[in-house]
Design an enzyme around this catalytic site. Sequence first.
Site, mmCIF file in Angstrom:
data_model
loop_
_atom_site.group_PDB
_atom_site.id
_atom_site.type_symbol
_atom_site.label_atom_id
_atom_site.label_comp_id
_atom_site.label_asym_id
_atom_site.label_seq_id
_atom_site.Cartn_x
_atom_site.Cartn_y
_atom_site.Cartn_z
ATOM 1 N N ASP A 152 0.847 -1.190 0.000
ATOM 2 C CA ASP A 152 0.000 0.000 0.000
ATOM 3 C C ASP A 152 0.883 1.240 0.000
ATOM 4 O O ASP A 152 2.009 1.187 -0.503
ATOM 5 C CB ASP A 152 -0.944 -0.026 1.211
ATOM 6 C CG ASP A 152 -2.287 0.630 0.913
ATOM 7 O OD1 ASP A 152 -2.289 1.855 0.716
ATOM 8 O OD2 ASP A 152 -3.306 -0.066 0.872
ATOM 9 N N HIS A 222 -3.404 5.965 3.794
ATOM 10 C CA HIS A 222 -4.186 4.816 3.350
ATOM 11 C C HIS A 222 -3.582 3.506 3.832
ATOM 12 O O HIS A 222 -4.265 2.648 4.393
ATOM 13 C CB HIS A 222 -4.286 4.831 1.825
ATOM 14 C CG HIS A 222 -5.299 3.894 1.267
ATOM 15 N ND1 HIS A 222 -5.042 2.551 1.075
ATOM 16 C CD2 HIS A 222 -6.581 4.090 0.859
ATOM 17 C CE1 HIS A 222 -6.120 1.975 0.567
ATOM 18 N NE2 HIS A 222 -7.064 2.880 0.421
ATOM 19 N N SER A 509 -11.236 -1.015 -0.137
ATOM 20 C CA SER A 509 -9.893 -1.183 0.407
ATOM 21 C C SER A 509 -9.900 -1.125 1.927
ATOM 22 O O SER A 509 -8.895 -1.448 2.566
ATOM 23 C CB SER A 509 -8.942 -0.116 -0.151
ATOM 24 O OG SER A 509 -9.427 1.182 0.080
#
Length: 655
Positions: A152, A222, A509
């Site tokens: 990520d 994220h 996600s």
Amino acid sequence: MCQVNGLLRAICLVFLTWFWVIFHVTSFSAKRFTYIVHMDKSVMPKVFNSHQNWYSSTVDSLNLKNLHSFGGHRSSPELLYTYDHAAHGFSAVLSLAELEALKKAPGFISAYPDSSAQLYTTHKPEFISLDTASALLHASNYGKDTIIGIVDSGVWPQSPSFNDEGITTKVPSKWKGSCDRGQGFNSSMWNAKLIGVRYFNKGAKENIPLYIQDSALDRRGHGTAVFSIAAGNYVKGVSFADYAEGTAKGVAPHARVAVYKEDLFKNSVAIATFAAMEKGIVVSAAAGNSGPHCSSVENGFPWALTVTASNTDRQISGTLIMGNGLNIAGWSLFPGYILSQTMPLLHEKTMSNCISPVLLSKSPYGIVICEIGDIKRQIRSILRVNLTAIILIHEDPPGVVFQVKAPYPYIVIRPKDASFVITYAKNGNTPFASMRFRQTFIGIKPAPTVAFYASRGPSKDFPNILKPDIMAPGTLVLAASSPYSREGSTGSNNFAKSSYMFKFGSGTSFSNPHVAGVAALLKSVHPKWSVAAIISAIITTASIRDNTMHPTREANINFETASPLAMGAGQIDPNKALDLIFDATPQDYVNLICSFRRFKPQIKTITRSSNYSCVNPSSDLNHPSIITSYAFKNFMRNKGISEDRNKCRRRCTNL
């Protein structure tokens, strides 16, 4: 030049056009791009003692062959990374001419440009029955010594979710990874929880060198959020503006984590996940956020878990208190407490669609009611003006409230509730209302529901395998974040700075790491289970009913019954996923790939080996879920929807 008339002018124009085309084509061919190159390692010449030397020599040979004529410019191909696990090959910066020369090199299989892929808590574990009494959580010892790898945007190691309290054993001897130092990231930042940190940024730096950091530090937030959802340790007293207060924790709180910061290559996901499956690594991937259109699901490979998103029974709420005595609980992340003063309710034709900032800026004092409409245009519009307060209407409020981030009071409500508000605003005697915020309600029904934004099946690549596979909480998930992240912001900069450690996020996600955490728990209990066995255990035990004991529904106006194309097998139910399994081998998956004519040329690219054959192509995979194209086409025809799934733009709901 060319100061002549008639025929000479035409000839001159043709010459200039020809010169421009030649110059443009030559310049473009000299322009360099980052490519991912797959090689057949089995044909490596014996003169090389390692694949790295072979790849390096191959790239260097291109430098000798490609001399560009303009200005004597010699291209300089550059080798960035070599691959020998998930793929065989390398990434390099090449011109188009160098790429064409490379295609003639021994062992070349395929190449494609590097492109970035879309990056698709305090109550979510309890909602999927992973509370303190969970059978799976106890049987797995909270995921002890299982390692979860996350690819990520990096990690913010200072987050309290990544403490190693309660992890008393040494790092497992099976771990062969390492930790990269970098800008703002030193050896004191990894521990018994965060055991691996790598970053791969050379390809990205070729395109935007000034903005790429030499570090695995997460500035977007994220990757940090995904990490904390899958395996964050216990953190007490967490909230966001007093919303969703409680103890934050991941699905596998004592699992170890290795974080990889990398720009993902869309074409490489299938290859990497196949390689992981061969090595016994379970991969879960996000289904995408392009719903509710048909065939919008991403990462639909049968050897990986494709995860879609659900709304849960928790409501992050703001309440509208109307002058007629009616109270309506909507959704809001506004950080204020009570907008105690009563204000006029405004529903005027000139501004009720709320897509014109010019008209909205002329709004009088009061609470503006926006009719249901293009929510994205409405949000863009309301962020450009200063209003007293606003009410938005959408069929899936929890799915859109995260996007609002207005700096003034707002509430998002459902259409069925909006009818009461609009009627009162139109017909009431001087209609007025006030608002109350920072409320969290648990036990909302029905739940779970399929998130409006979640991508739908069937898979364009493998239409006979049901995708998505499974559904997990993905809407308004409170997760760890980075202080640099704007995700989860409420629109109030001062507040966002003070609460950066945990923020809300929505998307597949955010549902995906829930499933990764469950897979880690299952691997702890059954270390010898294959990837197919773990995938089947999760799929076959999913729940298709909500907390009203009715079939799971869509989060739309009518709460229609959700189809498998929307929710896969249903909501994940970890405690049941301990026994029933279907097994499959890598060759079984290859037989499935071989059954599709368009995939045959890519067999070697995906498998990275000549050890697999297409002798027995078969679509009969021992998989826990299937889909028949005949039934799908009949239903689409009965609904009046185009049979061409690739062109289907209708909502793929209630199928």
